[in-house]
Enzyme design. Structure first.
Site, PDB file in Angstrom:
ATOM      1  N   GLY A   1     -13.803  -5.336  -0.603  1.00 12.28           N
ATOM      2  CA  GLY A   1     -14.623  -4.388   0.131  1.00 12.28           C
ATOM      3  C   GLY A   1     -15.536  -5.139   1.092  1.00 12.28           C
ATOM      4  N   GLY A   2     -16.140  -4.398   2.002  1.00 10.67           N
ATOM      5  CA  GLY A   2     -17.159  -4.976   2.870  1.00 10.67           C
ATOM      6  C   GLY A   2     -16.657  -5.845   4.012  1.00 10.67           C
TER       7      GLY A   2
ATOM      8  N   GLY B   1      -7.927  -6.345  -0.387  1.00 16.59           N
ATOM      9  CA  GLY B   1      -8.356  -7.336  -1.375  1.00 16.59           C
ATOM     10  C   GLY B   1      -9.847  -7.293  -1.644  1.00 16.59           C
TER      11      GLY B   1
ATOM     12  N   GLY C   1     -16.179   2.534   1.386  1.00 17.49           N
ATOM     13  CA  GLY C   1     -16.920   1.961   0.261  1.00 17.49           C
ATOM     14  C   GLY C   1     -18.319   1.602   0.706  1.00 17.49           C
TER      15      GLY C   1
ATOM     16  N   MET D   1      -2.716  -1.811  -5.053  1.00 19.84           N
ATOM     17  CA  MET D   1      -2.456  -3.067  -4.333  1.00 19.84           C
ATOM     18  C   MET D   1      -1.893  -4.021  -5.385  1.00 19.84           C
ATOM     19  SD  MET D   1      -5.946  -3.000  -2.145  1.00 19.84           S
ATOM     20  CE  MET D   1      -6.676  -1.783  -3.212  1.00 19.84           C
TER      21      MET D   1
ATOM     22  N   HIS E   1      -4.986   3.874  -5.232  1.00 17.29           N
ATOM     23  CA  HIS E   1      -4.360   2.976  -4.254  1.00 17.29           C
ATOM     24  C   HIS E   1      -3.952   1.698  -4.977  1.00 17.29           C
ATOM     25  CE1 HIS E   1      -5.226   0.287  -0.467  1.00 17.29           C
ATOM     26  NE2 HIS E   1      -3.957   0.291  -0.798  1.00 17.29           N
TER      27      HIS E   1
ATOM     28  N   MET F   1      -6.329  -3.556  -7.950  1.00 24.43           N
ATOM     29  CA  MET F   1      -5.891  -4.884  -7.477  1.00 24.43           C
ATOM     30  C   MET F   1      -5.434  -5.726  -8.657  1.00 24.43           C
ATOM     31  SD  MET F   1      -9.067  -5.628  -4.971  1.00 24.43           S
ATOM     32  CE  MET F   1      -9.508  -4.491  -3.672  1.00 24.43           C
TER      33      MET F   1
ATOM     34  N   GLY G   1     -10.826   0.642   4.892  1.00 22.79           N
ATOM     35  CA  GLY G   1     -11.298  -0.721   5.158  1.00 22.79           C
ATOM     36  C   GLY G   1     -12.242  -0.774   6.345  1.00 22.79           C
ATOM     37  N   GLY G   2     -13.498  -1.129   6.081  1.00 24.69           N
ATOM     38  CA  GLY G   2     -14.473  -1.266   7.172  1.00 24.69           C
ATOM     39  C   GLY G   2     -14.820   0.053   7.842  1.00 24.69           C
TER      40      GLY G   2
END
Ligand code: DX5
Ligand code: ZN
Length: 228
Positions: free
Chosen positions: A142-143, A140, A195, A66, A64, A35, A174-175
């Site tokens: 995690g979690g 952007g 993650g 971003m 990845h 990121m 993601g999620g």
């Protein structure tokens, strides 16, 4: 099924040990979330971190990006030891040249799409990539909770692959936990980035093997095999 734990959820104070832990826990790929504080409102880590863990494992390093200017980062990440590099479709006009550049560096090419971008944007590139990454949260952080409305994107990528006789992987990111991984597998995903959903479990090894089993059991390919 490929399970790709994301190092973003690991303990940053023990990056090397966490990488080895993923390898010992039999993760298939190591997902690295890069990121730049511009494409997304957060900063993670760069090529130096990837380079420092490369000698510790043979795992496929799934980078990845971003990032708003991936063109300046491709060579540094390849030199650092990336095996595959994913860029975002939201970069628009630059996408074709970025795909070409990653390929010319001899690496696997991935194309990611954010939840708010229409799936049709991917269609011109399908035959040119090794992997489609369907973001199941806004990138952007995690979690974050899984966005259910992204499931039709996975189904679209799956039916395109079948109808056009292509062979890209369908990755979700993601999620992803046991429950949402099953939903994504039913929709056609075969590569699962996770993650918090994995690193938050008491045993990383058991969590990875459970996610592999759940996704295999829920894959449309598994139910087709059973019907035969
Ligand atoms: C989100 C990243 C993800 C993130 C997933 O911007 O691309 O790879 O690490 O983390 P969890 O599984 O915690 O949502
Ligand atoms: Zn990611």
């Amino acid at each position: 099924m490929i399970i790709a734990p994301s190092l973003l959820a690991a303990n940053f104070a023990r990056f090397g040990k966490e990488t080895q832990r993923v390898a010992h826990a039999k993760g298939d790929w190591l997902h690295m979330d890069i990121m730049d504080g511009h494409f997304v409102p957060n900063v993670s880590f760069g090529p130096a971190a990837v380079k420092s863990v490369r000698p510790l494992t043979k795992l496929f390093m799934d980078v990845h990006l971003m990032c708003s200017r991936p063109e300046i980062l491709l060579e540094p990440f390849v030199k650092a030891g990336a095996d595959g590099i994913t860029i975002h479709i939201e970069l628009g006009d630059q996408v074709t040249s970025l795909i070409w550049k990653i390929r010319s560096l001899g690496k696997q090419v991935g194309l990611a799409i954010n939840p708010g971008t229409p799936t049709s944007a991917l269609e011109p590139y399908l035959s040119k990539v090794n992997l489609i990454l369907i973001m199941t949260v806004n990138p952007g952080f995690g979690g974050q909770p899984f966005i259910t409305e992204t499931l039709p994107k996975i189904q679209q990528a799956y039916s395109w692959r079948r109808d056009k006789k292509l062979d890209y992987r369908i990755e979700v990111d993601g999620g992803i936990n046991f429950e949402t991984a099953a939903d994504c597998a039913r929709a056609g995903a075969d590569t699962f980035v996770s993650g918090t959903g994995l690193f938050g479990q008491p045993s990383l090894k058991r969590a990875i093997s459970k996610m592999r089993k759940i996704t295999a059991d829920n894959s449309p390919l598994a139910s087709r095999a059973e019907k035969k």
